[in-house]
Scaffold this motif. Sequence first.
Motif, PDB file in Angstrom:
ATOM      1  N   TYR A   9      29.765  42.800  83.596  1.00  0.00           N
ATOM      2  CA  TYR A   9      29.506  42.571  84.453  1.00  0.00           C
ATOM      3  C   TYR A   9      28.093  41.805  84.674  1.00  0.00           C
ATOM      4  CZ  TYR A   9      33.147  44.691  86.154  1.00  0.00           C
ATOM      5  OH  TYR A   9      34.753  45.969  86.327  1.00  0.00           O
ATOM      6  N   LEU A  10      27.298  41.333  83.753  1.00  0.00           N
ATOM      7  CA  LEU A  10      26.090  41.003  83.991  1.00  0.00           C
ATOM      8  C   LEU A  10      26.122  39.292  84.660  1.00  0.00           C
ATOM      9  CD1 LEU A  10      22.433  41.701  84.199  1.00  0.00           C
ATOM     10  CD2 LEU A  10      23.009  40.930  81.471  1.00  0.00           C
ATOM     11  N   PRO A  11      26.482  38.249  83.826  1.00  0.00           N
ATOM     12  CA  PRO A  11      27.161  37.342  83.798  1.00  0.00           C
ATOM     13  C   PRO A  11      28.129  37.261  85.493  1.00  0.00           C
ATOM     14  CG  PRO A  11      28.528  38.161  81.524  1.00  0.00           C
ATOM     15  CD  PRO A  11      27.675  39.509  82.479  1.00  0.00           C
ATOM     16  N   ILE A  12      28.538  38.443  85.763  1.00  0.00           N
ATOM     17  CA  ILE A  12      29.566  38.028  86.845  1.00  0.00           C
ATOM     18  C   ILE A  12      28.400  38.137  88.621  1.00  0.00           C
ATOM     19  CG2 ILE A  12      30.550  38.497  88.487  1.00  0.00           C
ATOM     20  CD1 ILE A  12      32.549  39.654  86.492  1.00  0.00           C
ATOM     21  N   PHE A  13      27.045  38.891  87.930  1.00  0.00           N
ATOM     22  CA  PHE A  13      26.294  39.250  88.934  1.00  0.00           C
ATOM     23  C   PHE A  13      25.221  37.516  89.127  1.00  0.00           C
ATOM     24  CE2 PHE A  13      21.973  40.587  89.540  1.00  0.00           C
ATOM     25  CZ  PHE A  13      22.010  41.083  90.471  1.00  0.00           C
ATOM     26  N   PHE A  14      24.993  37.696  88.062  1.00  0.00           N
ATOM     27  CA  PHE A  14      24.412  36.081  87.964  1.00  0.00           C
ATOM     28  C   PHE A  14      25.369  35.110  88.988  1.00  0.00           C
ATOM     29  CE2 PHE A  14      21.632  38.006  84.595  1.00  0.00           C
ATOM     30  CZ  PHE A  14      20.655  37.537  85.341  1.00  0.00           C
ATOM     31  N   LEU A  15      26.347  34.682  88.721  1.00  0.00           N
ATOM     32  CA  LEU A  15      27.024  34.140  88.785  1.00  0.00           C
ATOM     33  C   LEU A  15      27.423  34.567  90.610  1.00  0.00           C
ATOM     34  CD1 LEU A  15      31.079  33.060  88.291  1.00  0.00           C
ATOM     35  CD2 LEU A  15      30.785  33.820  90.109  1.00  0.00           C
ATOM     36  N   ILE A  16      27.221  35.560  90.600  1.00  0.00           N
ATOM     37  CA  ILE A  16      27.365  35.590  92.596  1.00  0.00           C
ATOM     38  C   ILE A  16      25.894  35.584  92.884  1.00  0.00           C
ATOM     39  CG2 ILE A  16      27.421  36.902  94.290  1.00  0.00           C
ATOM     40  CD1 ILE A  16      29.664  38.812  92.569  1.00  0.00           C
ATOM     41  N   VAL A  17      24.611  36.319  92.598  1.00  0.00           N
ATOM     42  CA  VAL A  17      23.506  36.011  93.061  1.00  0.00           C
ATOM     43  C   VAL A  17      23.139  33.774  92.969  1.00  0.00           C
ATOM     44  CG1 VAL A  17      21.041  35.393  92.645  1.00  0.00           C
ATOM     45  CG2 VAL A  17      22.743  37.539  91.903  1.00  0.00           C
ATOM     46  N   TYR A  18      23.749  33.644  91.969  1.00  0.00           N
ATOM     47  CA  TYR A  18      23.100  31.699  91.708  1.00  0.00           C
ATOM     48  C   TYR A  18      24.508  31.415  93.191  1.00  0.00           C
ATOM     49  CZ  TYR A  18      19.080  31.664  89.057  1.00  0.00           C
ATOM     50  OH  TYR A  18      17.961  31.290  87.876  1.00  0.00           O
ATOM     51  N   SER A  19      24.709  31.871  93.575  1.00  0.00           N
ATOM     52  CA  SER A  19      25.253  31.309  94.558  1.00  0.00           C
ATOM     53  C   SER A  19      25.249  31.225  95.855  1.00  0.00           C
ATOM     54  CB  SER A  19      27.097  31.834  94.812  1.00  0.00           C
ATOM     55  OG  SER A  19      26.899  33.064  95.546  1.00  0.00           O
ATOM     56  N   PHE A  20      24.124  31.807  95.919  1.00  0.00           N
ATOM     57  CA  PHE A  20      23.068  31.724  97.356  1.00  0.00           C
ATOM     58  C   PHE A  20      21.935  31.124  96.999  1.00  0.00           C
ATOM     59  CE2 PHE A  20      25.779  35.561  97.486  1.00  0.00           C
ATOM     60  CZ  PHE A  20      26.586  35.789  98.741  1.00  0.00           C
ATOM     61  N   ASN A  21      21.901  30.358  95.541  1.00  0.00           N
ATOM     62  CA  ASN A  21      20.403  29.903  95.434  1.00  0.00           C
ATOM     63  C   ASN A  21      20.684  27.959  96.447  1.00  0.00           C
ATOM     64  OD1 ASN A  21      18.433  28.525  94.270  1.00  0.00           O
ATOM     65  ND2 ASN A  21      19.703  27.503  92.392  1.00  0.00           N
ATOM     66  N   SER A  22      19.557  28.035  96.963  1.00  0.00           N
ATOM     67  CA  SER A  22      19.190  26.753  97.557  1.00  0.00           C
ATOM     68  C   SER A  22      19.270  25.160  96.930  1.00  0.00           C
ATOM     69  CB  SER A  22      17.928  26.855  98.553  1.00  0.00           C
ATOM     70  OG  SER A  22      16.662  27.228  97.619  1.00  0.00           O
ATOM     71  N   GLY A  23      19.406  25.993  95.869  1.00  0.00           N
ATOM     72  CA  GLY A  23      18.954  24.275  94.575  1.00  0.00           C
ATOM     73  C   GLY A  23      20.558  23.969  93.810  1.00  0.00           C
ATOM     74  N   ASP A  24      20.890  22.632  93.507  1.00  0.00           N
ATOM     75  CA  ASP A  24      21.878  22.291  93.420  1.00  0.00           C
ATOM     76  C   ASP A  24      22.153  22.875  91.917  1.00  0.00           C
ATOM     77  OD1 ASP A  24      21.991  20.897  95.814  1.00  0.00           O
ATOM     78  OD2 ASP A  24      20.422  19.339  95.161  1.00  0.00           O
ATOM     79  N   VAL A  25      21.363  23.652  91.043  1.00  0.00           N
ATOM     80  CA  VAL A  25      21.957  23.811  89.265  1.00  0.00           C
ATOM     81  C   VAL A  25      21.272  24.988  89.402  1.00  0.00           C
ATOM     82  CG1 VAL A  25      22.688  22.194  89.193  1.00  0.00           C
ATOM     83  CG2 VAL A  25      20.175  22.359  88.855  1.00  0.00           C
ATOM     84  N   MET A  26      22.091  25.609  88.101  1.00  0.00           N
ATOM     85  CA  MET A  26      21.332  27.330  87.520  1.00  0.00           C
ATOM     86  C   MET A  26      20.462  26.517  86.878  1.00  0.00           C
ATOM     87  SD  MET A  26      24.841  29.105  87.668  1.00  0.00           S
ATOM     88  CE  MET A  26      24.294  30.346  86.588  1.00  0.00           C
ATOM     89  N   GLN A  27      19.620  26.559  87.387  1.00  0.00           N
ATOM     90  CA  GLN A  27      18.340  26.176  86.673  1.00  0.00           C
ATOM     91  C   GLN A  27      16.412  26.911  87.057  1.00  0.00           C
ATOM     92  OE1 GLN A  27      18.048  21.933  85.353  1.00  0.00           O
ATOM     93  NE2 GLN A  27      19.829  22.504  84.146  1.00  0.00           N
ATOM     94  N   GLY A  28      16.595  27.844  88.301  1.00  0.00           N
ATOM     95  CA  GLY A  28      15.596  27.909  88.422  1.00  0.00           C
ATOM     96  C   GLY A  28      16.368  28.416  90.224  1.00  0.00           C
ATOM     97  N   TRP A  29      15.197  29.113  90.545  1.00  0.00           N
ATOM     98  CA  TRP A  29      15.741  30.457  91.605  1.00  0.00           C
ATOM     99  C   TRP A  29      14.782  29.663  92.636  1.00  0.00           C
ATOM    100  CZ3 TRP A  29      19.540  32.655  93.794  1.00  0.00           C
ATOM    101  CH2 TRP A  29      18.837  33.126  95.402  1.00  0.00           C
ATOM    102  N   GLU A  30      15.506  28.776  93.824  1.00  0.00           N
ATOM    103  CA  GLU A  30      14.526  28.018  94.708  1.00  0.00           C
ATOM    104  C   GLU A  30      14.649  28.736  96.114  1.00  0.00           C
ATOM    105  OE1 GLU A  30      15.624  23.875  94.716  1.00  0.00           O
ATOM    106  OE2 GLU A  30      15.734  23.980  92.680  1.00  0.00           O
ATOM    107  N   GLY A  31      15.155  29.204  96.538  1.00  0.00           N
ATOM    108  CA  GLY A  31      15.444  30.074  97.290  1.00  0.00           C
ATOM    109  C   GLY A  31      16.808  31.197  98.074  1.00  0.00           C
ATOM    110  N   PHE A  32      16.837  32.061  98.870  1.00  0.00           N
ATOM    111  CA  PHE A  32      18.709  31.966  99.286  1.00  0.00           C
ATOM    112  C   PHE A  32      18.743  31.285 100.339  1.00  0.00           C
ATOM    113  CE2 PHE A  32      21.193  34.389 101.950  1.00  0.00           C
ATOM    114  CZ  PHE A  32      21.856  35.510 101.268  1.00  0.00           C
ATOM    115  N   SER A  33      20.033  30.698 100.190  1.00  0.00           N
ATOM    116  CA  SER A  33      21.190  30.145 101.206  1.00  0.00           C
ATOM    117  C   SER A  33      22.245  30.016 101.101  1.00  0.00           C
ATOM    118  CB  SER A  33      20.376  27.969 101.072  1.00  0.00           C
ATOM    119  OG  SER A  33      20.935  27.868 102.192  1.00  0.00           O
TER     120      SER A  33
END
Length: 275
Positions: free
Chosen positions: A20-44
């Motif tokens: 479930y860890l990969p699924i958790f990261f997938l869901i978290v980064y779906s709320f990332n304001s950035g365009d790629v999964m290379q760093g958290w840029e903010g909630f959006s």
Amino acid sequence: MVKKIKWANSYLWLVFILLYLPIFFLIVYSFNSGDVMQGWEGFSFKHYAELFADTRIIEIVVSTLLIALLSSLIASVIGTAGALYIYNLKYALAKNIFLSLNNILLVSPDVIIGASFLILFTVMGFALGFTSVLLSHIAFSIPIVVLMVLPRLQEMNQSLVAAAKDLGANNWQMLSRVILPVISPGILAGFFMAFTYSLDDFAVTFFVTGNGFTTLSVEIYSRARQGVSLEINALSAMMFMVSLLLVLAYYMITTRTGKNKKRGTRLVLPASEGL
């Protein structure tokens, strides 16, 4: 003994974390304001807004759900009939042959099944599209339903059928009032299994889709080849939630059915004892 239980629990938790860890990261980064999964840029919620604004992906989601629903419903009817036929076979050799043929489809690689359907449709001159995908999904879902329903038939109390015959019930009455209510949990399990298999199938669908029609798994694969967009994360997160809701719905239905059976048993037992 206690140490073994602790080690077993630790191992179980480790497996769940890895799953479930990969699924958790997938869901978290779906709320990332950035365009790629290379760093958290903010909630959006912008990727969800982009997802709902994408009319093509919405049409594909609807088509995928329609294929899954129709194929699982038809496969449930055919698979239940097939399970009843296998169960009522008198000769053990014939029964084992049909069971083996059913199990072969379950263990066969999806690539072989998909390629076989592609060759079949090509030889028949059948146009690839919605119908070819639907027929293929029905075909690989039927063995799943048979596998879910057949154990319920084998566990069924034969005295119920014998009592129905003694009371003058015909074949249809025995099927609709005795057999189907008993095996309904197996039919329901087969339906949900067929629905989820159809929903996330890629290999078979990849071979038999065409003429502009596609499903969600094939579309995600096509988009991922061009670069992983967080819109795909948002879509995958929503599909995971749909799968979770299906599991919860199945659990609630089976739990309620079990409680109703227990209540029925409690109501019948005192009367039978009084007699």
